[in-house]
Enzyme design. Structure first.
Site, PDB file in Angstrom:
ATOM      1  N   GLY A 208      51.074  -7.607  -4.489  1.00 54.23           N
ATOM      2  CA  GLY A 208      50.093  -8.948  -4.091  1.00 54.23           C
ATOM      3  C   GLY A 208      49.966  -9.777  -5.268  1.00 54.23           C
ATOM      4  O   GLY A 208      50.698  -9.758  -6.384  1.00 54.23           O
ATOM      5  N   ASN A 209      48.909 -10.940  -5.122  1.00 57.04           N
ATOM      6  CA  ASN A 209      48.616 -11.595  -6.266  1.00 57.04           C
ATOM      7  C   ASN A 209      47.237 -11.953  -6.176  1.00 57.04           C
ATOM      8  O   ASN A 209      46.497 -11.741  -5.427  1.00 57.04           O
ATOM      9  CB  ASN A 209      49.446 -12.781  -6.462  1.00 57.04           C
ATOM     10  CG  ASN A 209      49.615 -13.536  -4.973  1.00 57.04           C
ATOM     11  OD1 ASN A 209      48.268 -14.016  -4.870  1.00 57.04           O
ATOM     12  ND2 ASN A 209      50.370 -13.586  -4.144  1.00 57.04           N
ATOM     13  N   ARG A 210      46.803 -12.724  -7.299  1.00 56.22           N
ATOM     14  CA  ARG A 210      45.227 -13.031  -7.608  1.00 56.22           C
ATOM     15  C   ARG A 210      44.782 -13.774  -6.699  1.00 56.22           C
ATOM     16  O   ARG A 210      43.478 -14.530  -6.868  1.00 56.22           O
ATOM     17  CB  ARG A 210      44.886 -13.083  -9.021  1.00 56.22           C
ATOM     18  CG  ARG A 210      45.170 -12.033  -9.838  1.00 56.22           C
ATOM     19  CD  ARG A 210      44.962 -12.436 -11.282  1.00 56.22           C
ATOM     20  NE  ARG A 210      45.432 -11.390 -12.038  1.00 56.22           N
ATOM     21  CZ  ARG A 210      45.023 -10.259 -12.649  1.00 56.22           C
ATOM     22  NH1 ARG A 210      43.986  -9.864 -11.893  1.00 56.22           N
ATOM     23  NH2 ARG A 210      45.418  -9.484 -13.291  1.00 56.22           N
ATOM     24  N   SER A 211      45.321 -14.565  -5.748  1.00 51.07           N
ATOM     25  CA  SER A 211      44.964 -15.852  -4.803  1.00 51.07           C
ATOM     26  C   SER A 211      43.804 -15.238  -4.084  1.00 51.07           C
ATOM     27  O   SER A 211      43.839 -14.323  -3.246  1.00 51.07           O
ATOM     28  CB  SER A 211      45.942 -16.465  -4.078  1.00 51.07           C
ATOM     29  OG  SER A 211      45.368 -17.305  -3.128  1.00 51.07           O
TER      30      SER A 211
END
Ligand code: CTP
Length: 411
Positions: A208-211
């Site tokens: 995933g990512n930090r959004s």
């Protein structure tokens, strides 16, 4: 700028156990720059102190038709001064009084003496809320143009659970803002994406990512408040969004499939989602066990949703991309603007403090395909969304223009 800024908002508070939430509504409205005048019914004063509101609001709380007032008729002057009247919480009695035009105290008299938009946030027990008489009153108020916010399902006073809980104060304030926002995007269809996609490694883990999805949610919310028909395709469906159709997704592939369908006929597509560029090539159905040893993750590329939209962009559609960068902001953003055939790109330097992922604030530069750019200094994501939508609206007006000219020319 918030639409409630410098506007006079009458905050009516009635005698529901949810009256304590009205203090938060007051605080949020004042925080957005509104001039708030609280009006408390007698029952409300049994639930929460007048002093609380006088401390939080812009003027002392009005508690009676017979308060010491510089004007002989405080309710009429207040009703005329109000840009909007929000009643939160609203009891079944207030709702009935509003429907029938009964005026027995300062709040009902102010409501009668005003032509301002009215927002009502009911709060009561489920049995009361579901009474045909109450539902009938609500239906009539909606017909007359009153905005009803909530109630929502949840725990109620006395330990019961059901419909009747007052809407979240932020949602109430959003409804007030919406009531005061010019409907400049009425008739427009807007598609927004938000959040970070999650690409499964196995049944429990993902890449995933930090959004956080906050910026996209703010854009969707603001477009809906301006009257647009909004679809939000998001990995963060729980964020508060009123008047928006939310389509929850998880992966880049799911987002691509929904976006492809929804983009047809959209006047504007705003891709604020952080879409994974790569995903595990062979996700495991069950859970990978530690005992199986350290796994090697083979990745494969996802498809670029925005680039596909750009390649088949219908004339007149405004296509907006986002670029979260840590270096060479302008060069990277402009490269994406041109290679993906965008109308504009919203670029931010996420290595800066308080900017981008997870924060409530943002600082962006909006680069347009006509070579212009607009810097939006550090501000709330809501305010950033407003500036972006102003730019989108300008472009939509420009793309409408030739059609208008043709119609005029053909006469
Ligand atoms: N985007 C997309 N599909 C992808 C990747 C990105 O639609 N598979 C969109 C994002 O929603 C964003 C824009 O493209 O609006 C730019 O995304 P970004 O990740 O900054 O750029 P990339 O093109 O992926 O390039 P890089 O990761 O190398 O910076």
């Amino acid at each position: 700028m918030s639409p409630v800024r410098d506007r006079c908002i009458v905050l009516g508070v009635t005698g529901s156990i949810a009256a304590y939430k009205a203090a938060e509504v007051c605080r949020l409205l004042v925080g957005e720059g509104a001039h708030v005048v609280p009006v408390l019914t007698e029952s409300a004063q049994k639930m929460i102190g007048e002093a609380t509101f006088t401390a939080l609001a812009s003027e002392p709380a009005v508690t009676s038709l017979w308060d010491d007032s510089p004007t002989a008729i405080p309710h009429t002057s207040l009703g005329q001064r109000a840009s909007a009247i929000v009643v939160a919480p609203a009891t079944a009695r207030l709702i009935a009084d509003l429907r029938t035009g009964r005026s027995g105290d300062a709040l009902t008299a102010t409501l009668l003496a005003s032509t301002a938009p009215v927002i009502v946030a009911p709060a009561m027990h489920t049995e009361m809320w579901e009474q045909p008489s109450v539902q009938d009153n609500i239906a009539t108020l909606i017909e007359r143009g009153v905005t009803i916010v909530g109630p929502v399902d949840g725990p109620l006073a006395g330990g019961d659970i059901g419909a009747g809980r007052m809407a979240d104060p932020a949602e109430v304030v959003a409804a007030v803002s919406a009531a005061l926002t010019p409907q400049s995007m009425a008739g427009r269809r807007v598609l927004v994406t938000s959040g970070g996609t999650r690409e499964p490694i196995d049944a429990v883990r993902f890449v995933g990512n930090r959004s956080s999805g906050k910026q996209g949610t703010a854009v969707a919310d603001a477009a809906a408040a301006r009257g647009a028909e909004v679809v939000l395709v998001t990995t963060e469906p729980s964020a508060v969004v009123s008047g928006v159709r939310v389509v929850p997704v998880e992966t880049a592939a799911e987002m691509a499939a929904v976006v492809e369908l929804e983009a047809h006929g959209a006047d504007a597509v705003i891709m604020s989602a952080a879409v994974a560029d790569f995903r595990p090539a062979n996700p495991v159905g069950g859970k990978l066990k530690k005992g199986q040893g350290v796994p090697t993750l083979e990745l494969e590329p996802t498809s670029d949703i925005l680039a596909s939209l750009g390649a088949s962009k219908p004339p007149g559609q405004v296509l907006v991309g986002f670029a979260a960068e840590t270096e060479d902001l302008q060069a990277n953003a402009l490269a994406k603007l041109h290679s993906k055939n965008l109308s504009m790109i919203v670029a931010n330097d996420v290595s800066k403090e308080h900017v981008g992922f997870g924060h409530d604030t943002n600082e962006v530069v909006i680069y347009s395909s006509d070579g212009t750019h607009r810097h939006v200094p550090l501000t709330t994501k809501q305010q950033t969304a407003c500036v972006l939508l102003d730019e989108v609206e300008t472009l939509l007006t420009v793309s409408d223009a030739p059609e208008t000219a043709m119609v005029e020319g053909s006469q």
